[in-house]
Design a protein around this motif. Structure first.
Motif, PDB file in Angstrom:
ATOM      1  N   ASN A  60      44.810  39.829  44.052  1.00 31.64           N
ATOM      2  CA  ASN A  60      43.817  39.424  43.051  1.00 31.64           C
ATOM      3  C   ASN A  60      43.659  40.434  41.919  1.00 31.64           C
ATOM      4  O   ASN A  60      42.661  40.422  41.212  1.00 31.64           O
ATOM      5  CB  ASN A  60      42.449  39.211  43.727  1.00 31.64           C
ATOM      6  N   TRP A  61      44.648  41.304  41.766  1.00 31.38           N
ATOM      7  CA  TRP A  61      44.518  42.373  40.767  1.00 31.38           C
ATOM      8  C   TRP A  61      44.226  41.831  39.376  1.00 31.38           C
ATOM      9  O   TRP A  61      43.453  42.413  38.636  1.00 31.38           O
ATOM     10  CB  TRP A  61      45.798  43.229  40.720  1.00 31.38           C
ATOM     11  N   HIS A  62      44.890  40.707  39.033  1.00 32.21           N
ATOM     12  CA  HIS A  62      44.783  40.222  37.655  1.00 32.21           C
ATOM     13  C   HIS A  62      43.348  39.821  37.297  1.00 32.21           C
ATOM     14  O   HIS A  62      42.993  39.808  36.130  1.00 32.21           O
ATOM     15  CB  HIS A  62      45.735  39.051  37.414  1.00 32.21           C
ATOM     16  N   TYR A  63      42.522  39.511  38.314  1.00 33.90           N
ATOM     17  CA  TYR A  63      41.137  39.140  38.018  1.00 33.90           C
ATOM     18  C   TYR A  63      40.316  40.327  37.523  1.00 33.90           C
ATOM     19  O   TYR A  63      39.253  40.154  36.931  1.00 33.90           O
ATOM     20  CB  TYR A  63      40.450  38.552  39.253  1.00 33.90           C
ATOM     21  N   LEU A  64      40.796  41.549  37.787  1.00 36.93           N
ATOM     22  CA  LEU A  64      40.031  42.731  37.389  1.00 36.93           C
ATOM     23  C   LEU A  64      39.893  42.820  35.879  1.00 36.93           C
ATOM     24  O   LEU A  64      38.962  43.448  35.375  1.00 36.93           O
ATOM     25  CB  LEU A  64      40.701  44.002  37.923  1.00 36.93           C
ATOM     26  N   ALA A  65      40.789  42.163  35.158  1.00 36.01           N
ATOM     27  CA  ALA A  65      40.749  42.215  33.698  1.00 36.01           C
ATOM     28  C   ALA A  65      39.790  41.185  33.098  1.00 36.01           C
ATOM     29  O   ALA A  65      39.652  41.106  31.883  1.00 36.01           O
ATOM     30  CB  ALA A  65      42.154  42.003  33.145  1.00 36.01           C
ATOM     31  N   THR A  66      39.130  40.401  33.955  1.00 36.52           N
ATOM     32  CA  THR A  66      38.203  39.376  33.449  1.00 36.52           C
ATOM     33  C   THR A  66      36.766  39.899  33.482  1.00 36.52           C
ATOM     34  O   THR A  66      36.512  41.013  33.941  1.00 36.52           O
ATOM     35  CB  THR A  66      38.272  38.108  34.314  1.00 36.52           C
ATOM     36  N   GLY A  67      35.822  39.079  33.016  1.00 33.25           N
ATOM     37  CA  GLY A  67      34.409  39.458  33.031  1.00 33.25           C
ATOM     38  C   GLY A  67      33.910  39.701  34.449  1.00 33.25           C
ATOM     39  O   GLY A  67      33.240  40.698  34.722  1.00 33.25           O
ATOM     40  N   TYR A  68      34.254  38.783  35.357  1.00 33.64           N
ATOM     41  CA  TYR A  68      33.872  38.976  36.756  1.00 33.64           C
ATOM     42  C   TYR A  68      34.496  40.247  37.312  1.00 33.64           C
ATOM     43  O   TYR A  68      33.910  40.948  38.131  1.00 33.64           O
ATOM     44  CB  TYR A  68      34.292  37.763  37.592  1.00 33.64           C
ATOM     45  N   GLY A  69      35.725  40.537  36.837  1.00 33.56           N
ATOM     46  CA  GLY A  69      36.421  41.745  37.281  1.00 33.56           C
ATOM     47  C   GLY A  69      35.652  42.996  36.908  1.00 33.56           C
ATOM     48  O   GLY A  69      35.544  43.937  37.705  1.00 33.56           O
ATOM     49  N   ALA A  70      35.094  42.999  35.683  1.00 34.87           N
ATOM     50  CA  ALA A  70      34.319  44.160  35.238  1.00 34.87           C
ATOM     51  C   ALA A  70      33.112  44.367  36.151  1.00 34.87           C
ATOM     52  O   ALA A  70      32.812  45.485  36.568  1.00 34.87           O
ATOM     53  CB  ALA A  70      33.869  43.960  33.795  1.00 34.87           C
ATOM     54  N   TRP A  71      32.449  43.258  36.469  1.00 34.49           N
ATOM     55  CA  TRP A  71      31.269  43.327  37.346  1.00 34.49           C
ATOM     56  C   TRP A  71      31.669  43.778  38.755  1.00 34.49           C
ATOM     57  O   TRP A  71      30.961  44.543  39.406  1.00 34.49           O
ATOM     58  CB  TRP A  71      30.559  41.979  37.361  1.00 34.49           C
ATOM     59  N   PHE A  72      32.830  43.300  39.207  1.00 32.62           N
ATOM     60  CA  PHE A  72      33.345  43.707  40.517  1.00 32.62           C
ATOM     61  C   PHE A  72      33.592  45.218  40.531  1.00 32.62           C
ATOM     62  O   PHE A  72      33.258  45.901  41.500  1.00 32.62           O
ATOM     63  CB  PHE A  72      34.646  42.946  40.814  1.00 32.62           C
ATOM     64  N   LEU A  73      34.154  45.732  39.427  1.00 29.03           N
ATOM     65  CA  LEU A  73      34.417  47.171  39.342  1.00 29.03           C
ATOM     66  C   LEU A  73      33.115  47.974  39.321  1.00 29.03           C
ATOM     67  O   LEU A  73      33.041  49.047  39.913  1.00 29.03           O
ATOM     68  CB  LEU A  73      35.254  47.484  38.097  1.00 29.03           C
ATOM     69  N   VAL A  74      32.081  47.423  38.657  1.00 26.77           N
ATOM     70  CA  VAL A  74      30.778  48.089  38.663  1.00 26.77           C
ATOM     71  C   VAL A  74      30.285  48.221  40.106  1.00 26.77           C
ATOM     72  O   VAL A  74      29.846  49.283  40.549  1.00 26.77           O
ATOM     73  CB  VAL A  74      29.746  47.310  37.813  1.00 26.77           C
ATOM     74  N   GLU A  75      30.404  47.110  40.859  1.00 28.77           N
ATOM     75  CA  GLU A  75      29.968  47.134  42.264  1.00 28.77           C
ATOM     76  C   GLU A  75      30.778  48.150  43.073  1.00 28.77           C
ATOM     77  O   GLU A  75      30.229  48.949  43.826  1.00 28.77           O
ATOM     78  CB  GLU A  75      30.104  45.731  42.882  1.00 28.77           C
ATOM     79  N   MET A  76      32.099  48.117  42.887  1.00 30.02           N
ATOM     80  CA  MET A  76      32.972  48.958  43.705  1.00 30.02           C
ATOM     81  C   MET A  76      32.872  50.444  43.337  1.00 30.02           C
ATOM     82  O   MET A  76      32.867  51.299  44.207  1.00 30.02           O
ATOM     83  CB  MET A  76      34.430  48.501  43.558  1.00 30.02           C
ATOM     84  N   LEU A  77      32.821  50.744  42.048  1.00 26.68           N
ATOM     85  CA  LEU A  77      32.806  52.144  41.621  1.00 26.68           C
ATOM     86  C   LEU A  77      31.378  52.699  41.611  1.00 26.68           C
ATOM     87  O   LEU A  77      31.138  53.803  42.091  1.00 26.68           O
ATOM     88  CB  LEU A  77      33.453  52.289  40.237  1.00 26.68           C
TER      89      LEU A  77
END
Lengths: 391, 351
Positions: A278-295
């Motif tokens: 699912n790496w490619h989803y990280l470049a989307t809006g949801y991906g940004a929010w996911f990264l906020v949660e993870m980092l």
């Protein structure tokens, strides 16, 4: 002299906390009446597309995760042999018991016919359902937690015989508690494995049950630290020497454990991402929010915990605990509300109503008041003089 | 399905109940019930007249809608089913012009709602209909969460007796040998009722006979493990509001893993945790023994030291007293001899 004491007692009733609590309780009662006279439609923003909202996302998912301190602390003390955490067990067990009791209480608002809640167990068993597992485990675990809490109750009531019988069963109860917690912390995540089409791929995973279980350990450890920090000031006069002597050591020990488990959680989340590619989803809006949660809510607190433990800096550890608790709430909200029904247009998405927020605050307030009442009456933060040194 | 029921029985009713039911071979494939009926909807035939909606409303005795059924302006906005409407027809602007699609429960072969219901309120009937029993329903709405088509709806305005509502494929009418209301009323034969096997054959034949008219796909043949209600379309299904990303795994397949883990955890955790407990107890015991031994050793060492010191001290003391005695003796001898010498002196003087 006596005039002074009554004045103090009077003054202590009108604290800001008590006033806010009273307002929330009254508002909660009003919404309760509305819900049971007008139906869910009158007080919630739930609709045909969004059957589960804040009462499931917060009261159930977060409530259960944040009550995980009970099994983590009792396992650390009685199974892993870390006897120096013994003073932390009773507050954690009490929190867990109240947490679970309130989860069931909150479900009484959310389900259509609360008096039928025993049906799946006693009338007709839908054993293919993960919700059946949740229900069964919550019911049994709530009973186990109650029994684990009773020694404090019996000491308070002076019932020595029965208290000693329960204490003898501590090991068995602890193991049972860990089994039940494992099962249904994970089954809450497993509930969502049935909807790959509705939950955003970044949050949907075959590993959801494992994610929920591991993150509940982080939640439990952090909640013990967080709560110890909160109750330190108001409850300080009740805490005995053993509790106070071990408190800093407990924070350091749990901080170290939380740092490691958060690191492990981060690792398995990355594995989940890789497994589903699912790496490619990280470049989307949801991906940004996911990264906020993870980092921001996994990697950062893990790092802060590690730094705090290394430098023996309790303040940093406490901040890390608060951040982790918040992170658990963010994660559960994402799965139950933010990333759920992601495919629907914005107009059909769910946002909680004031009624729902009121009841959630109402439930938390009841929990805090019950905790305060019990811990001032019963031997929670101190050892009962009749049973000193019994571990 | 049956294997998982078996596992569930193990947990719910104890081993005795489970052992009384012989376990089926795990690699057996369970297909749909041979008597499974269904409905084939053909989007190339539907004209959006909403008569199926009206028939559904009548046979299910639902409240009358705000706008009458012959008011076709309703079609300008996409609608969904609710607790007072079991089926809706929607109008779609597609790459090939306007198409209509009827929406209702698809009566899955392996229904997500039935799999998700923890009181077994949903049942896949042998004739294909998925029915609901309000008399056991708790109102948890997990069926609504689980359904990939978002079909089950809820009476949100009922304070104490809310029910889940959805199309029943007119199960009561089927029992009487009648057709579902919507199928009976459709003026264009856009709906065909029959055995699911037969419907698939009919659908294939249509696609074969008119390859330019149809997309070469029967929606529902395999989606989510297959549905009893299937669709033919002249444009890609995504253009008439249907999801093509649902996959072919049925809901029970999706949850089989987590469910299977339950008995494993119950079996393994006591061993694991008991082991951890035993190790920690043993460590504590060993540490305690070592401590006791260390204390003993320290005491012994300290005792030896003390003894040695005592001996030394005693020796020293003996020597000292010996010396003192010698000195005293010397002194005494000297003292004894001194007067004699004096006497001798005086004697010398006298003689």
């Amino acid at each position: 002299m006596s005039v002074e004491t009554t004045a103090v007692a009077k003054k202590s009733l009108f604290t800001p906390f008590n006033l806010i609590a009273t307002v929330i309780l009254i508002a909660g009662l009003v919404v309760t009446v509305m819900r049971f006279t007008g139906g869910l439609g009158t007080v919630t923003n739930l609709d045909q597309n969004n059957p589960w909202g804040l009462w499931i996302g917060f009261d159930l998912l977060c409530g259960v995760a944040l009550a995980a301190g009970g099994y983590t602390t009792s396992a650390a003390c009685y199974l892993f042999g870390l006897k120096r955490y013994h003073a932390g067990v009773r507050p954690a067990i009490l929190t867990a018991f109240l947490g679970y009791a309130l989860v069931v209480f909150a479900l009484g608002y959310d389900v259509g016919r609360p008096w039928r809640l025993p049906y799946p167990i006693f009338v007709q068993q839908g054993t293919t359902s993960l919700l059946f597992e949740v229900g069964l485990c919550v019911m049994i675990y709530l009973s186990v937690l109650f029994v684990e809490f009773t020694p404090a109750l019996f000491e308070w009531l002076g019932m020595k015989k029965i208290r000693n019988i329960v204490v003898k069963a501590t090991l068995a109860l602890t193991i049972l508690g860990v089994i039940l917690s494992t099962l249904h912390q994970s089954s809450l995540g497993a509930l969502y494995t049935i909807v790959p089409s509705k939950l955003h791929p970044l949050w949907y995973s075959q590993y959801l049950p494992v994610f929920f279980f591991v993150s509940s350990i982080c939640a439990g450890l952090s909640m013990v630290i967080f709560e110890g920090t909160l109750s330190h000031k108001p409850m300080h006069h009740l805490m005995d020497k053993e509790y106070l002597d071990n408190h800093d050591g407990l924070i350091l020990g749990f901080g170290k454990a939380a740092s490691l488990v958060l690191f492990g959680y981060f690792a398995i989340k990355v594995i989940g991402l890789a497994y589903d590619n699912n790496w490619h989803y990280l470049a989307t809006g949801y991906g940004a929010w996911f990264l906020v949660e993870m980092l921001g809510f996994v990697a950062l607190p893990s790092f802060l915990y590690a730094v705090g433990v290394r430098d023996k800096n309790l303040t940093v550890i406490r901040w890390a605990a608060g951040l982790t608790v918040l992170g658990i709430i963010v994660n559960r909200f994402n799965i139950s509300m933010v990333a759920f029904n992601y495919q629907l247009p914005a107009a059909q998405r769910y946002f909680p109503s004031w009624g729902e927020i009121t009841i959630s605050l109402f439930v938390v307030t009841i929990g805090v008041l019950a905790f305060r009442f019990i811990s001032t009456k019963m031997p929670i933060f101190y050892e009962h003089p009749d049973y000193k040194g019994e571990h | 399905m049956l294997r998982r029921t078996f596992l569930g029985l193990l947990g719910a009713a104890g081993a005795s109940a489970a052992l009384a039911t012989p376990a089926k071979a795990a690699n057996k494939h369970f297909g749909p019930h041979p008597d499974t009926h269904g409905v084939l909807f053909d989007a190339t035939r539907c004209i959006g007249c909403r008569q199926c909606e009206q028939a559904c409303n009548e046979v299910n005795e639902l409240p009358a809608p705000a706008k009458p059924f012959d008011d076709l302006t309703v079609l300008d906005v996409e609608r969904r089913t609710d607790d007072k409407t079991y089926t809706v027809v929607n109008k779609y602007q597609t790459s090939k012009g306007v198409f209509f699609r009827k929406n209702q429960c698809n009566h899955c072969l392996e229904p997500a709602c039935a799999s998700a219901c923890f009181v077994k309120a949903f049942k896949k009937q042998p004739n294909g209909a998925v029915t609901y029993d309000a008399s056991v329903c708790v109102g948890c709405r997990y069926c609504m969460v689980a359904c990939p088509f978002s079909i089950p709806t809820y009476e949100y305005d009922e304070p104490l007796t809310p029910r889940v509502r959805k199309c029943t494929m007119c199960y009561p009418r089927l029992q009487e040998g009648k057709l579902p209301g919507c199928v009976e009323r459709c003026p264009k034969e856009a709906l065909t009722f029959g055995l699911r096997e037969e419907l698939i054959k009919i659908a294939r034949k249509r696609i074969e006979t008119y390859p330019d008219r149809y997309v070469d796909h029967i929606y529902g043949e395999h989606e989510m493990g297959g549905t009893s209600w299937m669709y033919l379309s002249g444009v890609p299904f995504s253009e008439i509001g249907m999801r093509e990303d649902l996959g072919t795994a049925s809901a029970p397949e999706l949850t089989a893993g987590p469910l299977a883990a339950v008995p494993i955890v119950v079996g393994l955790w006591p061993v694991l945790l008991g082991g951890i407990y035993a190790v920690s107890q043993r460590n504590a015991k060993v540490a305690n023994e070592e401590r006791v031994k260390a204390v003993k050793d320290a005491l012994r060492r300290a005792g030896d030291e003390a003894e040695k010191k005592l001996h030394e001290e005693l020796g020293k003391a003996e020597q000292a007293s010996q010396r003192r005695i010698e000195v005293e003796v010397k002194k005494a001898v000297e003292e004894a001899l001194a007067p004699k010498e004096e006497d001798a002196g005086t004697n010398e003087e006298e003689s």
